[in-house]
Design a protein around this motif. Structure first.
Motif, PDB file in Angstrom:
ATOM      1  N   TYR A  89       2.499 -37.831 -10.524  1.00 17.05           N
ATOM      2  CA  TYR A  89       1.741 -37.568 -11.672  1.00 17.05           C
ATOM      3  C   TYR A  89       1.006 -36.204 -11.606  1.00 17.05           C
ATOM      4  CZ  TYR A  89       1.975 -42.446 -13.422  1.00 17.05           C
ATOM      5  OH  TYR A  89       2.526 -43.477 -13.867  1.00 17.05           O
ATOM      6  N   LEU A  90       2.037 -35.644 -12.621  1.00 16.20           N
ATOM      7  CA  LEU A  90       1.066 -33.795 -12.917  1.00 16.20           C
ATOM      8  C   LEU A  90      -0.032 -33.999 -14.064  1.00 16.20           C
ATOM      9  CD1 LEU A  90       4.839 -31.890 -13.295  1.00 16.20           C
ATOM     10  CD2 LEU A  90       3.201 -32.429 -11.273  1.00 16.20           C
ATOM     11  N   ALA A  95       4.428 -38.259 -15.906  1.00 15.38           N
ATOM     12  CA  ALA A  95       5.212 -38.904 -15.223  1.00 15.38           C
ATOM     13  C   ALA A  95       6.441 -37.704 -14.377  1.00 15.38           C
ATOM     14  CB  ALA A  95       5.268 -39.556 -15.494  1.00 15.38           C
ATOM     15  N   VAL A  96       6.582 -37.545 -13.089  1.00  9.75           N
ATOM     16  CA  VAL A  96       7.805 -36.782 -13.424  1.00  9.75           C
ATOM     17  C   VAL A  96       8.493 -37.596 -12.123  1.00  9.75           C
ATOM     18  CG1 VAL A  96       6.451 -35.176 -11.237  1.00  9.75           C
ATOM     19  CG2 VAL A  96       8.349 -33.988 -12.245  1.00  9.75           C
ATOM     20  N   TYR A  97      10.144 -37.654 -12.445  1.00  7.51           N
ATOM     21  CA  TYR A  97      10.987 -38.069 -11.034  1.00  7.51           C
ATOM     22  C   TYR A  97      11.935 -36.836 -10.555  1.00  7.51           C
ATOM     23  CZ  TYR A  97      13.233 -42.420  -9.418  1.00  7.51           C
ATOM     24  OH  TYR A  97      13.455 -43.356  -8.692  1.00  7.51           O
ATOM     25  N   ALA A 114       3.312 -30.093  -1.014  1.00  8.08           N
ATOM     26  CA  ALA A 114       2.679 -29.088  -1.526  1.00  8.08           C
ATOM     27  C   ALA A 114       2.379 -29.125  -2.588  1.00  8.08           C
ATOM     28  CB  ALA A 114       3.415 -27.784  -0.363  1.00  8.08           C
ATOM     29  N   ILE A 115       3.574 -28.707  -3.551  1.00  9.27           N
ATOM     30  CA  ILE A 115       3.749 -28.766  -4.888  1.00  9.27           C
ATOM     31  C   ILE A 115       2.836 -29.223  -5.827  1.00  9.27           C
ATOM     32  CG2 ILE A 115       5.163 -28.058  -6.909  1.00  9.27           C
ATOM     33  CD1 ILE A 115       7.251 -27.245  -5.278  1.00  9.27           C
ATOM     34  N   PHE A 116       2.624 -30.930  -5.549  1.00  6.37           N
ATOM     35  CA  PHE A 116       1.435 -31.583  -5.878  1.00  6.37           C
ATOM     36  C   PHE A 116       0.897 -32.032  -5.898  1.00  6.37           C
ATOM     37  CE2 PHE A 116       6.088 -34.938  -6.611  1.00  6.37           C
ATOM     38  CZ  PHE A 116       5.482 -35.078  -7.804  1.00  6.37           C
ATOM     39  N   LEU A 123       1.311 -37.083  -5.627  1.00  9.00           N
ATOM     40  CA  LEU A 123       2.706 -38.134  -4.994  1.00  9.00           C
ATOM     41  C   LEU A 123       2.265 -39.926  -5.348  1.00  9.00           C
ATOM     42  CD1 LEU A 123       5.747 -37.425  -4.269  1.00  9.00           C
ATOM     43  CD2 LEU A 123       4.715 -37.225  -1.519  1.00  9.00           C
ATOM     44  N   SER A 124       3.038 -40.282  -5.970  1.00 10.08           N
ATOM     45  CA  SER A 124       3.023 -41.974  -6.053  1.00 10.08           C
ATOM     46  C   SER A 124       4.250 -42.448  -4.616  1.00 10.08           C
ATOM     47  CB  SER A 124       3.269 -42.391  -7.346  1.00 10.08           C
ATOM     48  OG  SER A 124       2.089 -41.860  -8.013  1.00 10.08           O
TER      49      SER A 124
END
Length: 246
Positions: A89-90, A95-97, A114-116, A123-124
């Motif tokens: 999740y941002l 939600a991002v896949y 690192a970006i999350f 990160l899930s």
């Protein structure tokens, strides 16, 4: 589906103007290489390779580049890639896949995490967001001289669930199961799509104010810029206001 169609249009225009065209080519080369290693170098007997070559041609990749990528896939000493997905999740619950292809899993997950972390996302665990996305076949087909009504009837017969004509392109969506039959139908008609791929379509989207949406898109751009990330899917609604400001 209309919001997703808009996003496809943006990506097509962005790709045509993108100064980072070499990065687009590198992702296409990786897809061709993986397809060859998986199913052999003959596109007639390897649907994934046939699709990868069609997508490369749709991005105006030179024939020499395509042939080099095929030869790289045939080389037993070239790097072996692993295909892996990441979900998360941002900010604002977007939600991002991510679909990745990598020769170094540790590097890839480190970069993704690192970006999350840097931009307030999380990160899930794998599979936790899969219910938010439906796997669909998505085709971008130049209209050219095609008769719209007649062509749409052919597409419906081949399993098209949704057809939109925008900016001179048919945007066609099928179920994952009908992706192959649609490819076969287009081949029978002698029509080469600009892109043909399996995508993860959000079954519910979120709308954000323009400034917040633009910040989300900047994060998505960072994911797309990573060499190991092949595709990024998200459930941010692409509004007309966003379109005008991109």
């Amino acid at each position: 589906m209309s919001g997703h169609s808009k996003w496809s249009t943006i990506k097509r225009k962005k790709g045509a103007l993108d100064a980072k065209r070499s990065k687009i080519f590198s992702k296409l080369i990786k897809e061709i290489t993986v397809a060859v290693k998986e199913g052999g170098p003959d596109p007639d007997g390897n649907p994934r390779l046939r699709m990868a070559i069609a997508n490369a041609k749709g991005q105006s990749m030179p024939k020499d580049n395509i042939e080099r990528a095929i030869n790289k896939g045939k080389d037993k000493n070239s790097a072996n890639f692993t295909e892996v997905t990441y979900e998360g999740y941002l900010p604002h619950g977007i939600a991002v896949y991510l679909e990745c292809t990598t020769d170094n899993l540790q590097r890839t997950v480190s970069n993704i995490r690192a970006i999350f972390n840097k931009y307030g996302g999380s990160l899930s665990t794998n599979g936790s967001l899969s219910y938010l996305f439906d796997r669909k076949g998505v085709f971008e087909i130049p209209k050219g001289d095609l008769d719209q009504d007649e062509f749409e009837m052919e597409l419906i017969d081949a399993g098209a669930e949704d057809i939109e004509l925008e900016d001179g392109f048919f945007h066609v969506t099928t179920s994952m199961e009908d992706f192959g039959p649609m490819m076969k139908k287009l081949e029978e008609l002698g029509i080469e799509p600009e892109t043909a791929e399996l995508q993860r379509i959000p079954n519910d989207t979120k709308t954000l104010p323009l400034e917040e949406a633009q910040k989300i898109m900047k994060i998505i751009d960072l994911f797309e810029d990573d060499d190991d990330v092949q595709k990024v899917f998200h459930n941010l609604e692409m509004t007309d206001e966003m379109m005008e400001n991109m």
